[in-house]
Design a protein around this motif. Structure first.
Motif, PDB file in Angstrom:
ATOM      1  N   LYS A 136       0.843  -1.196   0.000  1.00 39.11           N
ATOM      2  CA  LYS A 136       0.000   0.000   0.000  1.00 39.11           C
ATOM      3  C   LYS A 136       0.884   1.255   0.000  1.00 39.11           C
ATOM      4  O   LYS A 136       0.642   2.202  -0.747  1.00 39.11           O
ATOM      5  CB  LYS A 136      -0.920  -0.019   1.228  1.00 39.11           C
ATOM      6  CG  LYS A 136      -1.928   1.095   1.259  1.00 39.11           C
ATOM      7  CD  LYS A 136      -2.873   0.919   2.442  1.00 39.11           C
ATOM      8  CE  LYS A 136      -3.860   2.077   2.511  1.00 39.11           C
ATOM      9  NZ  LYS A 136      -4.744   1.961   3.663  1.00 39.11           N
ATOM     10  N   ASN A 137       1.935   1.235   0.809  1.00 40.59           N
ATOM     11  CA  ASN A 137       2.868   2.349   0.886  1.00 40.59           C
ATOM     12  C   ASN A 137       3.656   2.481  -0.429  1.00 40.59           C
ATOM     13  O   ASN A 137       3.863   3.582  -0.930  1.00 40.59           O
ATOM     14  CB  ASN A 137       3.820   2.145   2.065  1.00 40.59           C
ATOM     15  CG  ASN A 137       4.529   3.416   2.476  1.00 40.59           C
ATOM     16  OD1 ASN A 137       4.893   4.233   1.657  1.00 40.59           O
ATOM     17  ND2 ASN A 137       4.751   3.552   3.775  1.00 40.59           N
ATOM     18  N   ILE A 138       4.071   1.364  -1.006  1.00 43.84           N
ATOM     19  CA  ILE A 138       4.808   1.370  -2.275  1.00 43.84           C
ATOM     20  C   ILE A 138       3.924   1.935  -3.396  1.00 43.84           C
ATOM     21  O   ILE A 138       4.385   2.724  -4.221  1.00 43.84           O
ATOM     22  CB  ILE A 138       5.308  -0.051  -2.628  1.00 43.84           C
ATOM     23  CG1 ILE A 138       6.418  -0.468  -1.665  1.00 43.84           C
ATOM     24  CG2 ILE A 138       5.797  -0.111  -4.074  1.00 43.84           C
ATOM     25  CD1 ILE A 138       6.806  -1.926  -1.755  1.00 43.84           C
ATOM     26  N   ASN A 139       2.669   1.559  -3.415  1.00 42.96           N
ATOM     27  CA  ASN A 139       1.748   2.081  -4.433  1.00 42.96           C
ATOM     28  C   ASN A 139       1.596   3.600  -4.299  1.00 42.96           C
ATOM     29  O   ASN A 139       1.546   4.319  -5.295  1.00 42.96           O
ATOM     30  CB  ASN A 139       0.387   1.393  -4.351  1.00 42.96           C
ATOM     31  CG  ASN A 139       0.446  -0.037  -4.824  1.00 42.96           C
ATOM     32  OD1 ASN A 139       1.310  -0.410  -5.606  1.00 42.96           O
ATOM     33  ND2 ASN A 139      -0.466  -0.854  -4.339  1.00 42.96           N
ATOM     34  N   ARG A 140       1.551   4.099  -3.068  1.00 39.45           N
ATOM     35  CA  ARG A 140       1.483   5.546  -2.827  1.00 39.45           C
ATOM     36  C   ARG A 140       2.757   6.226  -3.341  1.00 39.45           C
ATOM     37  O   ARG A 140       2.707   7.267  -3.986  1.00 39.45           O
ATOM     38  CB  ARG A 140       1.313   5.786  -1.319  1.00 39.45           C
ATOM     39  CG  ARG A 140       0.336   6.843  -0.974  1.00 39.45           C
ATOM     40  CD  ARG A 140       0.047   7.026   0.512  1.00 39.45           C
ATOM     41  NE  ARG A 140       1.060   6.637   1.473  1.00 39.45           N
ATOM     42  CZ  ARG A 140       0.963   5.579   2.266  1.00 39.45           C
ATOM     43  NH1 ARG A 140      -0.086   4.784   2.221  1.00 39.45           N
ATOM     44  NH2 ARG A 140       1.913   5.304   3.122  1.00 39.45           N
ATOM     45  N   PHE A 141       3.896   5.614  -3.053  1.00 41.66           N
ATOM     46  CA  PHE A 141       5.192   6.118  -3.521  1.00 41.66           C
ATOM     47  C   PHE A 141       5.191   6.215  -5.047  1.00 41.66           C
ATOM     48  O   PHE A 141       5.576   7.226  -5.618  1.00 41.66           O
ATOM     49  CB  PHE A 141       6.302   5.171  -3.038  1.00 41.66           C
ATOM     50  CG  PHE A 141       7.669   5.434  -3.611  1.00 41.66           C
ATOM     51  CD1 PHE A 141       8.456   6.467  -3.108  1.00 41.66           C
ATOM     52  CD2 PHE A 141       8.185   4.648  -4.621  1.00 41.66           C
ATOM     53  CE1 PHE A 141       9.736   6.701  -3.615  1.00 41.66           C
ATOM     54  CE2 PHE A 141       9.453   4.876  -5.134  1.00 41.66           C
ATOM     55  CZ  PHE A 141      10.229   5.905  -4.626  1.00 41.66           C
TER      56      PHE A 141
ATOM     57  N   ALA B 199      13.165  -1.243   0.995  1.00 40.50           N
ATOM     58  CA  ALA B 199      13.547   0.049   0.442  1.00 40.50           C
ATOM     59  C   ALA B 199      13.065   0.081  -1.003  1.00 40.50           C
ATOM     60  O   ALA B 199      13.202  -0.900  -1.737  1.00 40.50           O
ATOM     61  CB  ALA B 199      15.060   0.233   0.483  1.00 40.50           C
ATOM     62  N   VAL B 200      12.484   1.188  -1.402  1.00 42.07           N
ATOM     63  CA  VAL B 200      12.001   1.366  -2.767  1.00 42.07           C
ATOM     64  C   VAL B 200      12.713   2.582  -3.329  1.00 42.07           C
ATOM     65  O   VAL B 200      12.756   3.631  -2.682  1.00 42.07           O
ATOM     66  CB  VAL B 200      10.471   1.595  -2.803  1.00 42.07           C
ATOM     67  CG1 VAL B 200       9.972   1.625  -4.232  1.00 42.07           C
ATOM     68  CG2 VAL B 200       9.749   0.542  -2.011  1.00 42.07           C
ATOM     69  N   GLN B 201      13.295   2.433  -4.513  1.00 39.40           N
ATOM     70  CA  GLN B 201      14.014   3.535  -5.138  1.00 39.40           C
ATOM     71  C   GLN B 201      13.491   3.768  -6.539  1.00 39.40           C
ATOM     72  O   GLN B 201      13.166   2.818  -7.253  1.00 39.40           O
ATOM     73  CB  GLN B 201      15.508   3.241  -5.236  1.00 39.40           C
ATOM     74  CG  GLN B 201      16.210   3.210  -3.912  1.00 39.40           C
ATOM     75  CD  GLN B 201      17.705   3.032  -4.069  1.00 39.40           C
ATOM     76  OE1 GLN B 201      18.167   2.403  -5.003  1.00 39.40           O
ATOM     77  NE2 GLN B 201      18.456   3.586  -3.134  1.00 39.40           N
ATOM     78  N   ALA B 202      13.442   5.038  -6.929  1.00 42.70           N
ATOM     79  CA  ALA B 202      13.050   5.417  -8.283  1.00 42.70           C
ATOM     80  C   ALA B 202      14.045   6.461  -8.773  1.00 42.70           C
ATOM     81  O   ALA B 202      14.388   7.389  -8.041  1.00 42.70           O
ATOM     82  CB  ALA B 202      11.632   5.987  -8.291  1.00 42.70           C
ATOM     83  N   THR B 203      14.514   6.290 -10.002  1.00 38.12           N
ATOM     84  CA  THR B 203      15.479   7.219 -10.578  1.00 38.12           C
ATOM     85  C   THR B 203      14.804   8.071 -11.630  1.00 38.12           C
ATOM     86  O   THR B 203      14.191   7.552 -12.561  1.00 38.12           O
ATOM     87  CB  THR B 203      16.659   6.449 -11.203  1.00 38.12           C
ATOM     88  OG1 THR B 203      17.251   5.632 -10.194  1.00 38.12           O
ATOM     89  CG2 THR B 203      17.693   7.402 -11.758  1.00 38.12           C
ATOM     90  N   SER B 204      14.956   9.382 -11.480  1.00 39.73           N
ATOM     91  CA  SER B 204      14.374  10.348 -12.403  1.00 39.73           C
ATOM     92  C   SER B 204      15.508  11.057 -13.138  1.00 39.73           C
ATOM     93  O   SER B 204      16.295  11.767 -12.509  1.00 39.73           O
ATOM     94  CB  SER B 204      13.541  11.369 -11.615  1.00 39.73           C
ATOM     95  OG  SER B 204      13.077  12.390 -12.445  1.00 39.73           O
ATOM     96  N   PRO B 205      15.630  10.856 -14.459  1.00 44.07           N
ATOM     97  CA  PRO B 205      16.669  11.576 -15.201  1.00 44.07           C
ATOM     98  C   PRO B 205      16.461  13.083 -15.071  1.00 44.07           C
ATOM     99  O   PRO B 205      15.333  13.574 -15.091  1.00 44.07           O
ATOM    100  CB  PRO B 205      16.463  11.127 -16.652  1.00 44.07           C
ATOM    101  CG  PRO B 205      15.674   9.856 -16.557  1.00 44.07           C
ATOM    102  CD  PRO B 205      14.838   9.982 -15.314  1.00 44.07           C
ATOM    103  N   GLY B 206      17.570  13.834 -14.931  1.00 45.00           N
ATOM    104  CA  GLY B 206      17.476  15.283 -14.761  1.00 45.00           C
ATOM    105  C   GLY B 206      17.348  16.020 -16.077  1.00 45.00           C
ATOM    106  O   GLY B 206      17.491  15.439 -17.160  1.00 45.00           O
TER     107      GLY B 206
ATOM    108  N   ALA C 299       5.615  -2.927   9.332  1.00 48.64           N
ATOM    109  CA  ALA C 299       4.227  -2.522   9.581  1.00 48.64           C
ATOM    110  C   ALA C 299       3.680  -1.642   8.456  1.00 48.64           C
ATOM    111  O   ALA C 299       2.516  -1.248   8.485  1.00 48.64           O
ATOM    112  CB  ALA C 299       4.135  -1.782  10.908  1.00 48.64           C
ATOM    113  N   GLY C 300       4.534  -1.307   7.477  1.00 49.82           N
ATOM    114  CA  GLY C 300       4.098  -0.478   6.360  1.00 49.82           C
ATOM    115  C   GLY C 300       4.308   1.008   6.594  1.00 49.82           C
ATOM    116  O   GLY C 300       3.891   1.832   5.792  1.00 49.82           O
ATOM    117  N   LYS C 301       4.999   1.379   7.680  1.00 52.50           N
ATOM    118  CA  LYS C 301       5.241   2.784   8.011  1.00 52.50           C
ATOM    119  C   LYS C 301       6.553   3.248   7.366  1.00 52.50           C
ATOM    120  O   LYS C 301       7.563   2.556   7.407  1.00 52.50           O
ATOM    121  CB  LYS C 301       5.329   2.951   9.526  1.00 52.50           C
ATOM    122  CG  LYS C 301       5.552   4.373   9.962  1.00 52.50           C
ATOM    123  CD  LYS C 301       5.661   4.483  11.469  1.00 52.50           C
ATOM    124  CE  LYS C 301       5.987   5.929  11.832  1.00 52.50           C
ATOM    125  NZ  LYS C 301       6.429   6.047  13.203  1.00 52.50           N
ATOM    126  N   THR C 302       6.522   4.456   6.800  1.00 51.06           N
ATOM    127  CA  THR C 302       7.722   5.042   6.217  1.00 51.06           C
ATOM    128  C   THR C 302       8.671   5.451   7.333  1.00 51.06           C
ATOM    129  O   THR C 302       8.302   6.208   8.227  1.00 51.06           O
ATOM    130  CB  THR C 302       7.368   6.286   5.369  1.00 51.06           C
ATOM    131  OG1 THR C 302       6.463   5.886   4.345  1.00 51.06           O
ATOM    132  CG2 THR C 302       8.611   6.901   4.752  1.00 51.06           C
TER     133      THR C 302
END
Length: 151
Positions: A70-75, A98-105, A121-124
């Motif tokens: 649920k938290n990952i989907n929000r991310f 840990a979930v990571q996303a890379t955004s090209p600049g 527990a799903g808490k950030t």
């Protein structure tokens, strides 16, 4: 059961989620992701990044629970559009993820890496944005949870 019934049953053997994943475009593109090169993140080459584990299927090393998903989907909804195809997951101690996303600049070669750490527990527990210049040097790290910026 007659032979006819057995034959009909065997005609409808469905592929596993892993077999579908391995035949997908995302699986083929995983090696092009710079975060996976050199095996930095456990399971990138085996499909544990964006794949069955991320999407809730059975993965090799990262298996988020429903609260974490649920938290990952929000991310995933909140990160920039150009980062949505570059999401990786990584197992943390004590069943954290840990979930990571890379955004090209906008400057060629620069990038921003968004990382969210989620407990069992799903808490950030941590959420940062790390900005890199074209040479790969860290420009700054922004703490998106507490608001600090570290040069």
């Amino acid at each position: 059961m007659s032979n006819v019934e057995v034959a009909k049953e065997s005609e409808f053997i469905l592929p596993t989620y892993e077999e579908l994943w391995e035949s997908s475009e995302l699986y083929a593109a995983r090696d092009a992701n710079p975060l996976c090169s050199g095996g930095i993140y456990a399971g990138c080459a085996s499909g544990a990044g964006v794949g069955p584990a991320f999407y809730g299927g059975i993965g090799n090393s990262v298996k988020p629970n429903p609260a974490q998903m649920k938290n990952i989907n929000r991310f995933q909804k909140k990160i920039p559009a150009n980062a949505k195809e570059n999401i990786q997951t990584h197992q943390l101690p004590n069943d954290g993820v840990a979930v990571q996303a890379t955004s090209p600049g906008k400057v060629s070669g620069s990038k921003a890496v968004y990382e969210k750490q989620i407990d069992a527990a799903g808490k950030t527990t941590q959420y940062t944005k790390t900005t890199y210049d074209p040479q790969g040097n860290i420009v700054h790290v922004k703490d998106k949870l507490n608001g600090g910026v570290f040069p």
